[in-house]
Structure formats: structure tokens, C-alpha cells
Enzyme design. Structure first.
Site, PDB file in Angstrom:
ATOM      1  N   THR A  33     -39.391  46.223 -29.436  1.00  0.00           N
ATOM      2  CA  THR A  33     -39.667  45.553 -30.926  1.00  0.00           C
ATOM      3  C   THR A  33     -40.490  44.491 -30.658  1.00  0.00           C
ATOM      4  OG1 THR A  33     -37.383  44.511 -30.657  1.00  0.00           O
ATOM      5  CG2 THR A  33     -37.599  46.661 -31.910  1.00  0.00           C
TER       6      THR A  33
ATOM      7  N   LYS B  42     -37.347  32.536 -27.209  1.00  0.00           N
ATOM      8  CA  LYS B  42     -38.206  32.007 -28.361  1.00  0.00           C
ATOM      9  C   LYS B  42     -38.785  33.039 -29.416  1.00  0.00           C
ATOM     10  CE  LYS B  42     -40.102  28.774 -24.592  1.00  0.00           C
ATOM     11  NZ  LYS B  42     -41.163  28.503 -23.856  1.00  0.00           N
TER      12      LYS B  42
ATOM     13  N   GLU C 134     -44.742  35.289 -34.540  1.00  0.00           N
ATOM     14  CA  GLU C 134     -46.142  34.763 -35.300  1.00  0.00           C
ATOM     15  C   GLU C 134     -47.077  34.375 -34.083  1.00  0.00           C
ATOM     16  OE1 GLU C 134     -44.860  32.099 -38.969  1.00  0.00           O
ATOM     17  OE2 GLU C 134     -43.273  32.359 -37.836  1.00  0.00           O
TER      18      GLU C 134
HETATM   19 MO1  MOS Z   1     -43.468  33.209 -41.666  1.00  0.00          MO
HETATM   20  S1  MOS Z   1     -45.464  32.864 -42.463  1.00  0.00           S
HETATM   21  O1  MOS Z   1     -43.015  31.835 -41.156  1.00  0.00           O
HETATM   22  O2  MOS Z   1     -42.563  34.281 -42.790  1.00  0.00           O
END
Ligand code: MOS
Length: 705
Positions: free
Chosen positions: A591, A658, A662
């Protein structure tokens, strides 16, 4: 330091627990929730970018067979004063941006609702609007703070003095485009209002956080939180745009309250999502770098101009990564906003870091070229020993290792540094590099319950799985904390009937919910030992997990890209993307890989394809659908590789993990822009890099024939 779990289930590439249901189509999304006798709502949108409604004629819509109600500011229920201006729909005749909801039609079928919405006639007193972001506007203002509660400006030392005296300086302006989140599943709601029930309002809402959605909806309608239940087991992506509810959810509830006993369904169309569900602000980044001849940075500064809406402020923290990325004694970051007559911007995958690593990472490439230093080496020379922003030691920082490992895997060593000199037939070929970073954060207010039920362990927490893998990895964490196989653990998430949980945002989900689960599981073992009785139950809070404030915690990465540009047409291809990340312990490599390569693919999309084209004359994104808002598709992607270093970080949380949702998008666009420059010798400083920005400057040396 925190006591790290012994990884047994953690680290296994277990398959997605929700995978089969999704493939078979039996996983129900918010809009599909079966309810008795539903009605359908359709939004009427403002046809001017600024003004005041002078008249509403709903008569034709109301006469339509199957139309049940038309709500406008003239008859919609009053919301409490002080309601979030984005959510305070149908409260006045003022129009703050084109496409703002000015009416809602409810009908027996979605087709009727749509037809009736077309028949609502609204007249306006149109006023001049202003929807153009420019750095030279005289009305830019300094917000009180930035997203993620960061400071607006930071100053360390004297950048101007360094720029005046340094042997090498560079001053450039970079821009990133306006981008729309565009998750696969639109923003949708199924709302049930039953005033006689203990919990009168039930919402199936496509959201990144059922608790945050509940709070916002309850506040908007003046309800107690306990009077609202939000359910969301599955989400088809959000990328930040579902972090908080938007006007569509409020309108769905308004419709349900106007027609008690009739559950309401409201799904935004793809076009409506370009007005109503947020977007990433365009940014203008003025960069200054000062360095010595060896490439050591003496100063780094970023002055950011970006936009927000006139009705509600969202201040993207674009300068944040410049504050901590590289060692430079003199540093400055500033942010100025233009408040425009435009829709409200919001979070989009790596707000701040994603646009904010474009300017700096291209500027470093320009500096490397000017100094004749390899761009990987330049970054290594500027590696800070401690966090330049806070002075704290790093909990772990392996950027240099990522750069070296990436360079090795990518075959960087043989790279000819000269730009625009490699041809493969009609194609100009080049490679580029950029760094990635994303903060490691834990949010407060998450509680998990561990219970023993019919021979199985059950973890309950109101978490969300956006398609990221929470259904799969939370049992892995619970299993290691309990010392049992992952197959012995079930989780229940996505419902406010489970304990409170924070939003799936800011790459905080696993860190926060996982910490709560570990606290609960350890307490469970302490209390009930290894053979618990049926019904044994313990709760634990993320806030009870060890918290380390003495270190600066970030995930890091290095991204490498190959670009090929057609010498005659300017067509750009990216045959290879390779990222190496140091993101703590990886809970589930399968994942996780999906998150990394998904982020990198979205970065490729940002670099070459995506752009919301604001037409300032009408105050509207002109390309407001997926026919014209181009997104990287399969044919654009050839090889995307993500590798992770085996990083151990004993300071972040008991898992040693961590956030990874993103960081994959951070730095990708800079690596690609740098590769395009290396291929062509043309430096494009504005995203997306489209062929019109390249073509005129390409070397005129067509192949014969
Ligand atoms: Mo993300 S842009 O912090 O859902």
C-alpha cells in the site's frame, strides 16, 4: 524516545482488505447507500462572479412533474450567525463568486432535479469582479498566519546583505498553476433527517474524516454533535478536498430537513467540483539564492504571492519547506495574498510543500549549472546538521542517502552536465533531480478501542480510508501491539459510532490512529493478559503515546526524472521517474508503494498536464471538466519506481513510521522541469511545462527528411 513495536505484521505486503469488495462493486460509497424513498437534490449556481440577486422565478421549476421543492435565500432555513462563509449557503442574495450555490432543487429523480434546476430563473445586479492574481497588485495583504498554524513570514539574518556581497547570486520568479483535486469519486452525500429520533441527522458523506465532518455540519445547523452521525466506510479519493465538508453537504442536509422523512441524495457533477470543493491556489514564487563558489548557500529567500477568496481565507504555506530544507545562514520567507472573487481554495495533496518545493528545487538546479557543480552534489553540500528553522536535531534525516541511492539506481554517474546536447533521433534527452520533504505530524483527539469478541480482536476508531490502505494497515499495527497475527484482528472505521478520530490529512492518519491503537492494545494486554475473556475492552488515546518535541521530524526523498522532448514539435515525454524515500518504517510495502507512485504520477500530472485556466474576464475556470482539464493518463506514464530506505526513527511514534500519503508528489514537478532543461537547454519556470512554453526556444535543428 518511544518504545518501538517489534515488527512482525508491520512490514508485510498484505493485500487490501477492502480490495475484493471494491473490485466486485459491493463496497457502497456515500451516494449509493440504500435508503427508503430517496429524493434527489441539484444545485443552482450563480451566473455572475459578483453581485446581488434581484429576483427569483422558480415557478416553471416548481410546476415540473416530480419537482418537490426549490430552495433559495428567500425561503431556505436560517443558519446560525457566524457560520463559516463557505458553508452559509442560501443565506443572502449576495454572490461572492461565479458558480456559488444560489438555489437547490429537490425532486423525485435526479433527472427531474437537474431539469428543474435549469428552469429556475434568477436575475442579478451584477457588479465588477476581480479574479486575476498578479504579484504587482497593490492590494496584496499579509495574512495573520498560514495553513497548518504556521507563521506568515520568517526572517533569519539579512538576505539582502548576502545578495549584495555573495560571489554568486540568483534571483528568479517561478509560478505554479491553479490545480483542482479531482478525486475519482465526486463529493456526495446521502442525508436522513428524522426529527423524532435520538440521532436526528444521519449522513453518509464522502469525507476524509467523519468526526470533522460531523463537527462542521452540527455547528452549521446549530445541532449538538451527538445529534449527528456521519458514516463513511469507503472513499474514492479526496486529496484534501474532502478534509472538511463543503457547501454540497450543507445543501443536502437543508433539503433533508425541508422534506422530513425523505432521505436526500446529492452528488456534485464533475463540473460543479471546479467551483465548490476547493483547489490549490496558483503561486508566484520570487526566489533569491546567494552562494559561495563551492556551492554553499549563504542565503535563501522565497517571497510568495498567492490567492484566496474574498469570503474566506486559505493561506497556503508555500514557503514552509524553504525554512528547513537547506543550511543557509540568511533566510527569509514571506507570504502575501490577493483576496479575489473566486471560489475558496483548500488543501490539495501536500499543501505548502508541493508547490513550495518547485521554485527552490529549480532554483538550485539553475545555481548548480551556473557553478558547474552536479545538482546532486550541490544538495549534499547544503545538508544542514540540525533543523535550520528551529535549531532542533532531526529525529532522522536521510536525504543524502536518498540522493546517493537514487543516483545509483537511476544511473546518474554517467550524466553529461551540459544541457541540450543529447539526441536520440528526433528526441532531445535529459535527466533531472529534486528533493522531497514532508513533515511528520500527529494530530490530537484520536481514541481507539480494543475489544475481544468471539475469539477475535477488534479495533474500533472513527478513522477514514481514502483508498490509501487504512483498512489494511491498522490491523497490522494492532496485531504487533497485541502480539498476534494480523489475521486475528478486525478493524471498524469510518463511522462516528466508533471512538473519535482525526482527519485523514496532512499524512497524519497512520501516525495518529496507529498511536491510539498501540496505546489501547498495550493497555489491553496489561489488563487482560494473553487469554482475555469475551467482551474484554480497553480504550487508549493517541495523546497518551510518547510525544517527542525535542526533535524536528520530516520524511525526505530524492526524485529523479528522464525527459524526452521532440525537437520539432516540443512534445514532452517522461519515460522514467524514480524516487527514493526515507519515510520511517513502512507498515505495508504494497500500500505504501501505491501512495508513493500515486503521488509521483500526480506530480507528473502537475508538471506537464494539469492547470485550471482562470479566465479573469468571467471569473471562472474555463476548462472546468475532465475533457479539458488534462490529467496524466496511462499512456503518459512509462516507468515510475519508488524505493524506500530502511529507516529507523525511534522518536516519531511506537511504529517508527512517518506519513507517506503526500511526499510522493513533492519535488516531482521540479525534477521533471530540471530534466526538460537538461534535455533542451530551455528553462521553463512556470508550471505546467507545456510545449508552447518550450517550442519557440527549442534549438532549430530538424533532422533531415
Ligand atoms: Mo491532505 S491535502 O492533507 O488531505
Amino acid at each position: 524516545m518511544t518504545e518501538l513495536l517489534e515488527p512482525r505484521a508491520i512490514g508485510q505486503s498484505l493485500i487490501r482488505r477492502d480490495g475484493a469488495r471494491k473490485v466486485r462493486g459491493t463496497a457502497t460509497y456515500a451516494y449509493e447507500t440504500p435508503v427508503e424513498d430517496p429524493v434527489y437534490a441539484q444545485i443552482v449556481q450563480a451566473a455572475v462572479a459578483r453581485g446581488r440577486i434581484t429576483g427569483v422565478d422558480a415557478s416553471r421549476a416548481e410546476r415540473l412533474d416530480g419537482a418537490l421543492a426549490v430552495l433559495t435565500f428567500q425561503n431556505a432555513e436560517r443558519l446560525p450567525p457566524g457560520t463559516d462563509p463557505e458553508l452559509a449557503v442560501l443565506q443572502s442574495g449576495e454572490v461572492a463568486f461565479r458558480g456559488q450555490p444560489v438555489g437547490l432543487v429537490v425532486a423525485e429523480t435526479s433527472e427531474t432535479a437537474r431539469q428543474a434546476a435549469e428552469l429556475v430563473r434568477i436575475t442579478y445586479d451584477e457588479q465588477p469582479h476581480d479574479a486575476e492574481l498578479r504579484a504587482d497588485r497593490d492590494d496584496l495583504y499579509k495574512p495573520d498566519g498560514l495553513n497548518a498554524a504556521l507563521e506568515t513570514d520568517t526572517v533569519e539574518g539579512d538576505v539582502a546583505a548576502a545578495m549584495a556581497s555573495a560571489p554568486v547570486t540568483l534571483e528568479r520568479t517561478y509560478t505554479t498553476a491553479m490545480y483542482h483535486n479531482n478525486p475519482l469519486e465526486p463529493h456526495t452525500t446521502t442525508a436522513v433527517w428524522d426529527p423524532a429520533a435520538d440521532v436526528p441527522l444521519t449522513l453518509w458523506e464522502s469525507t476524509q474524516g467523519v468526526y470533522w465532518a460531523r463537527s462542521a455540519v452540527a455547528a452549521t445547523f446549530g445541532l449538538e454533535e451527538e445529534q449527528v452521525r456521519v458514516i463513511c466506510p469507503f472513499v474514492g479519493g479526496g486529496f484534501g478536498s474532502k478534509g472538511l465538508p463543503h457547501a454540497n453537504a450543507i445543501l443536502a442536509v437543508m433539503a433533508a430537513r425541508a422534506l422530513p422523512g425523505r432521505p436526500t441524495k446529492l452528488a456534485l457533477t464533475r463540473q460543479q467540483m471546479f467551483f465548490l470543493t476547493g483547489y490549490r491556489t496558483p503561486t508566484i514564487q520570487r526566489m533569491q539564492l546567494a552562494a559561495d563558489r563551492d556551492g554553499r548557500l549563504l542565503a535563501i529567500a522565497i517571497d510568495v504571492t498567492e490567492q484566496t477568496s474574498r469570503i474566506k481565507e486559505f493561506a497556503e504555506q508555500t514557503g514552509a519547506p524553504t525554512r528547513m530544507m537547506y543550511a543557509a545562514p540568511d533566510r527569509r520567507t514571506t507570504h502575501r495574498l490577493a483576496a479575489l472573487d473566486v471560489p475558496v481554495p483548500t488543501w490539495m495533496r501536500a499543501p505548502g510543500e508541493c508547490p513550495g518545493m518547485f521554485g527552490p528545487e529549480v532554483a538550485l538546479d539553475e545555481l548548480a549549472e551556473e557553478l558547474g557543480i552536479d545538482p546532486v552534489e550541490l544538495r549534499i553540500r547544503n545538508e544542514p546538521e540540525v533543523d535550520p528553522e528551529t535549531g532542533k536535531p532531526w529525529s532522522s534525516r536521510h536525504l543524502v542517502e536518498c540522493l546517493r541511492e537514487g543516483a545509483r539506481r537511476f544511473g546518474w554517474r554517467d550524466r553529461d552536465p551540459r544541457p541540450g546536447v543529447r539526441r536520440d533521433g528526433d528526441w532531445l534527452v535529459g535527466t533531472g533531480v529534486a528533493s522531497s520533504v514532508y513533515p511528520t505530524r500527529r494530530l490530537p483527539e484520536s481514541t481507539a478501542t480494543i475489544r475481544f469478541e468471539e475469539g477475535r480482536y477488534v479495533a474500533e476508531i472513527g478513522a477514514a480510508d481514502l483508498g490509501t490502505g487504512a483498512w489494511t494497515i491498522l490491523p497490522q499495527i494492532a496485531a504487533d501491539a497485541l502480539g498476534v497475527p494480523a489475521g486475528d484482528v478486525d478493524v471498524r472505521i469510518g463511522d462516528t459510532q466508533y471512538p473519535v478520530a482525526s482527519v485523514a490529512g496532512g499524512s497524519t492518519g497512520t501516525n495518529t490512529w496507529g498511536s491510539a491503537i498501540v496505546v489501547a492494545a498495550r493497555a489491553f494486554r496489561d489488563k487482560f493478559g494473553n487469554s482475555p475473556a469475551d467482551g474484554s475492552e480497553v480504550s487508549g488515546d493517541a495523546a497518551q503515546a510518547a510525544k517527542d518535541d525535542a526533535h524536528a521530524s520530516y520524511a525526505f526523498g530524492a526524485q529523479f526524472a528522464e525527459a524526452r522532448v521532440h525537437a520539432d514539435t516540443g512534445e514532452i515525454r517522461v519515460p522514467r521517474l524514480l524516487g527514493v524515500f526515507a519515510a520511517g518504517r513502512i507498515i505495508n510495502p504494497r500500500t505504501a508503494r501505491s501512495q508513493f507512485i500515486g503521488g509521483m504520477t500526480m506530480g507528473l500530472s502537475m508538471a506537464l498536464h494539469e492547470t485550471s485556466v482562470m479566465d479573469p474576464r468571467i471569473g471562472q475556470v474555463a476548462n472546468h471538466d475532465l475533457a479539458e482539464y488534462h490529467i496524466t493518463a496511462n499512456a503518459d506514464v512509462t516507468s515510475v519506481e519508488a524505493h524506500c530506505l530502511d529507516e529507523h526513527d525511534p522518536f516519531v511514534n511506537p511504529m517508527g513510521s512517518k506519513g507517506i500519503g503526500e511526499i510522493g508528489i513533492v519535488g516531482t514537478s521540479a525534477a521533471i522541469a530540471n530534466a526538460i532543461h537538461h534535455a533542451t537547454g530551455v528553462r521553463v519556470r512556470d508550471l505546467p511545462v507545456t510545449l508552447n512554453r518550450l517550442l519557440a526556444a527549442l534549438p532549430r535543428q530538424s533532422s533531415p527528411g
